[in-house]
Write a protein that holds these residues in place. Structure first.
Motif, PDB file in Angstrom:
ATOM      1  N   ASP A  30       9.604  12.305  13.267  1.00  0.00           N
ATOM      2  CA  ASP A  30       8.246  13.664  13.368  1.00  0.00           C
ATOM      3  C   ASP A  30       6.861  13.896  13.898  1.00  0.00           C
ATOM      4  OD1 ASP A  30      11.096  14.894  13.224  1.00  0.00           O
ATOM      5  OD2 ASP A  30      10.549  15.931  11.582  1.00  0.00           O
TER       6      ASP A  30
ATOM      7  N   ILE B 176       5.036  18.309   9.366  1.00  0.00           N
ATOM      8  CA  ILE B 176       4.571  18.404  11.135  1.00  0.00           C
ATOM      9  C   ILE B 176       5.863  19.215  11.461  1.00  0.00           C
ATOM     10  CG2 ILE B 176       5.095  17.110  13.625  1.00  0.00           C
ATOM     11  CD1 ILE B 176       2.913  15.780  11.893  1.00  0.00           C
TER      12      ILE B 176
ATOM     13  N   LEU C 234      -6.481  21.142  17.079  1.00  0.00           N
ATOM     14  CA  LEU C 234      -6.484  19.865  16.893  1.00  0.00           C
ATOM     15  C   LEU C 234      -7.092  19.014  15.727  1.00  0.00           C
ATOM     16  CD1 LEU C 234      -4.411  17.382  18.388  1.00  0.00           C
ATOM     17  CD2 LEU C 234      -6.496  16.858  19.735  1.00  0.00           C
TER      18      LEU C 234
ATOM     19  N   HIS D 264      -2.310  25.147  21.492  1.00  0.00           N
ATOM     20  CA  HIS D 264      -2.922  25.778  20.817  1.00  0.00           C
ATOM     21  C   HIS D 264      -4.525  25.226  21.154  1.00  0.00           C
ATOM     22  CE1 HIS D 264       0.177  25.630  17.993  1.00  0.00           C
ATOM     23  NE2 HIS D 264       0.542  24.941  17.826  1.00  0.00           N
TER      24      HIS D 264
ATOM     25  N   ALA E 184      -2.555  22.000  16.347  1.00  0.00           N
ATOM     26  CA  ALA E 184      -1.525  20.409  17.429  1.00  0.00           C
ATOM     27  C   ALA E 184      -1.685  19.544  16.039  1.00  0.00           C
ATOM     28  CB  ALA E 184      -2.084  20.521  18.635  1.00  0.00           C
ATOM     29  N   PHE E 185      -1.385  18.278  15.953  1.00  0.00           N
ATOM     30  CA  PHE E 185      -1.708  17.245  14.722  1.00  0.00           C
ATOM     31  C   PHE E 185      -1.218  15.881  15.886  1.00  0.00           C
ATOM     32  CE2 PHE E 185      -0.708  14.087  11.765  1.00  0.00           C
ATOM     33  CZ  PHE E 185      -2.322  14.288  10.811  1.00  0.00           C
TER      34      PHE E 185
ATOM     35  N   SER F 140       2.534  22.716  12.940  1.00  0.00           N
ATOM     36  CA  SER F 140       2.518  22.979  14.569  1.00  0.00           C
ATOM     37  C   SER F 140       2.426  24.085  15.021  1.00  0.00           C
ATOM     38  CB  SER F 140       3.199  21.892  15.199  1.00  0.00           C
ATOM     39  OG  SER F 140       5.023  22.128  14.504  1.00  0.00           O
ATOM     40  N   GLN F 141       3.124  25.315  14.107  1.00  0.00           N
ATOM     41  CA  GLN F 141       3.124  26.225  14.362  1.00  0.00           C
ATOM     42  C   GLN F 141       1.410  26.886  14.640  1.00  0.00           C
ATOM     43  OE1 GLN F 141       5.637  28.560  11.997  1.00  0.00           O
ATOM     44  NE2 GLN F 141       7.189  26.659  11.271  1.00  0.00           N
TER      45      GLN F 141
END
Length: 220
Positions: free
Chosen positions: A132, A101, A72, A69, A109-110, A105-106
């Protein structure tokens, strides 16, 4: 579309319609704020590639958290090295986010960082069943201090920061600075800028917190 519900009085409907108009105005204002947020220019370049560590102790620099990605989001969990347990409001928020998550996350970013040891974060992750949730130690870095998550006295603050990556490198985009703005409402909030807009948690400073999440807090 005009609506009515069973057995409601005209007094109720009049009051509810007044509230409905205010809610519609608030929705429009929220979108105006979101538009301003989306239009922010690039923030400051990240001064260093902060050397986080995973809950398993593996070196994990900030740059590696982006994955595929270009955006973030990092949430700073209030769980300092001297704390017996993490902040319960942070824990409640993250407990719900753990199940999201895979969806988040698709698009972005985390990650979650805390100023605590890898070992204690691993124990916390297991106890909270955050299977997760990407949890990292910021201990030994200046990240928390640099990005508003640690006060001068070392106390921890619940801040969310959003970073962007492009051909020029990594830069800051947005943080939940509203936390520091004076308000009659308690500044305990979580805001997120992402593909779906924003969300927040807040409560009045004089009100009892009625939000009771289904979460097992670590024993003190």
């Amino acid at each position: 579309m005009p609506v009515s519900l069973p057995n409601e009085t005209s007094q109720y409907r009049t009051a509810r319609n007044t509230l409905l108009s205010a809610e519609a105005e608030l929705r429009a204002q929220i979108e105006n704020v979101a538009k301003l947020r989306r239009g922010l220019p690039k923030g400051g370049a990240v001064p260093r590639d902060y050397a986080f560590r995973s809950d398993k102790g593996a070196p994990t620099p900030l740059s590696s958290l982006f994955g595929s990605h270009d955006t973030l989001a990092i949430y700073s969990l209030m769980y300092g090295p001297d704390a017996e347990a993490p902040c319960p409001m942070c824990s409640a928020f993250l407990d719900g986010l753990n199940g999201q998550i895979a969806h988040l996350s698709q698009k972005i970013a985390f990650a979650v960082v805390a100023q605590n040891t890898c070992e204690r974060l691993a124990a916390l992750k297991a106890e909270m069943s955050w299977d997760d949730l990407p949890l990292y130690s910021a201990l030994g870095t200046d990240y928390q201090r640099d990005y508003l998550a640690e006060a001068e006295d070392g106390s921890q603050l619940p801040i969310l920061n959003v970073f962007q990556r492009d051909a020029d490198g990594i830069s800051h985009f947005w943080s939940s600075e509203l936390f520091f703005e004076p308000s009659d409402w308690h500044p305990r909030h979580v805001m997120r800028r992402g593909p779906c807009g924003i969300f927040w948690i807040s409560h009045h400073k004089d009100a009892e917190i009625s939000f009771r999440p289904c979460v097992k807090y670590p024993s003190r």
